[in-house]
Design an enzyme around this catalytic site. Structure first.
Site, short mmCIF file in Angstrom:
data_model
loop_
_atom_site.label_atom_id
_atom_site.label_comp_id
_atom_site.label_asym_id
_atom_site.label_seq_id
_atom_site.Cartn_x
_atom_site.Cartn_y
_atom_site.Cartn_z
CB CYS A 22 -0.96 -0.29 1.24
SG CYS A 22 -1.92 1.23 1.22
CB CYS A 42 -0.73 2.38 3.99
SG CYS A 42 -1.85 1.42 3.49
CG ASP A 43 3.03 1.35 4.58
OD1 ASP A 43 2.66 1.96 5.45
OD2 ASP A 43 3.24 -0.23 3.94
#
Length: 316
Positions: free
Chosen positions: A131, A134-135
């Site tokens: 992701c 997300c990261d």
């Protein structure tokens, strides 16, 4: 008396939320069951630019708007993980709860396919990520590798490029599978180096990712890229384990339906990415969800059992 739902929807992605909206608007007693946060993969999508009527919107924003609308007509949201759907439309959760329903719509979507190479699972969360949204910020001013040549890989590459210093995009073939617009954007990005005809072999690192060993599929030659992050985008697998014993899936785990979204088990429907379909997009998932809800409504009318009578049968 046990509570009986007209329809139990499993999954709160775009297909499930649309099904909840349409089912509850039609007057059906509706519940929507979700193991994680509502929104599905929209929560992991930086920008959505191909949803009709919306020029461009962050994925989480579109997901939240859909979620609020899905509950506006009385659908009930239930947090939990479904372990099994029985032929009688009983939905079992992993915590022991059972939800009784006249019909079920499975809208669980897909999960990221793993590379299946050494070091991948050991370093998930320590440089290996599925992701970018997300990261991505954790890789500011670093070098990363993106695996895959489809839309998801190139869309997430665009997001990552705002953080990283350099990015390798590794594809098995010599051509991308993604839309031409995305290809042009990637090729014009000065941070991107495209490595063709190549597959990943091993993720390198002890406590965190320090490299990725790759192999040219034509020459067999291996080499190591010095990267701090690896982002695989090589496809998706249907999340359909809860209906595997119903015999409604193909050899890849995708649920087989007719045009009305019904499986071979009467009263069990599927919608969105989890079913056999050639195109997996937000717009196709919402279309499936609307159709599945309408089909569940029509099926319920044809096989209507008074709620009190059904409850008595279940308690007997």
């Amino acid at each position: 008396m046990n509570e009986i739902y007209d329809v139990a929807i499993i999954g709160a992605g775009p297909a499930g939320m649309t099904a909840a909206l349409y089912a509850s608007r039609s007057g059906m007693k509706t519940c929507m069951i979700e193991a994680g946060a509502p929104g599905g993969k929209m929560l992991k999508t930086y920008l959505v630019s191909n949803y009709p009527g919306v020029a461009e919107i962050p994925g989480p924003d579109l997901g939240m708007t859909m979620y609020e609308q899905s509950l506006a007509f009385g659908a009930e949201y239930i947090a939990g993980t479904v372990s099994e759907v029985l032929p009688d439309k009983t939905v079992r959760l992993t915590d022991g709860r059972e939800i009784k329903a006249r019909s079920v719509i499975v809208a669980t979507g897909t999960k990221e396919r793993l590379l299946g190479i050494p070091g991948e699972q050991e370093l998930v969360g320590h440089g290996v990520s599925y992701c970018a949204v997300c990261d991505g910020a954790f890789f500011r001013n670093k070098t990363v590798a993106v695996i895959g040549g489809g839309n998801a890989a190139l869309e997430e590459s665009g997001f990552l490029s705002q953080f990283v210093d350099k990015m390798y995009i590794i594809i098995r073939r010599d051509q991308f599978r993604a839309e031409e617009k995305l290809q042009k954007e990637v090729m014009a990005n000065p941070k991107v180096e495209i490595i063709r005809d190549t597959v990943p072999v091993r993720v390198v690192g002890e406590d965190t990712v320090t490299g990725l060993v790759v192999k040219n599929v034509k020459t067999g030659e291996e080499s190591q890229l010095d990267v701090a992050g690896v982002f695989p985008y090589i496809g998706q697998d249907p999340i359909s384990g809860m209906v595997k014993d119903l015999g409604v899936c193909d050899e890849h785990g995708a649920i087989i339906t007719n045009q009305e979204m019904m499986t071979k088990v009467p009263g069990v429907f599927a919608a969105g990415d989890v079913r056999v379909t050639e195109l997996r997009q937000i717009v196709t998932a919402t279309s499936d969800g609307a159709k599945a809800a309408e089909s569940a409504f029509l099926w319920a009318k044809e096989h209507l059992v008074p709620t009190e009578e059904l409850a008595e049968e279940l308690e007997a």
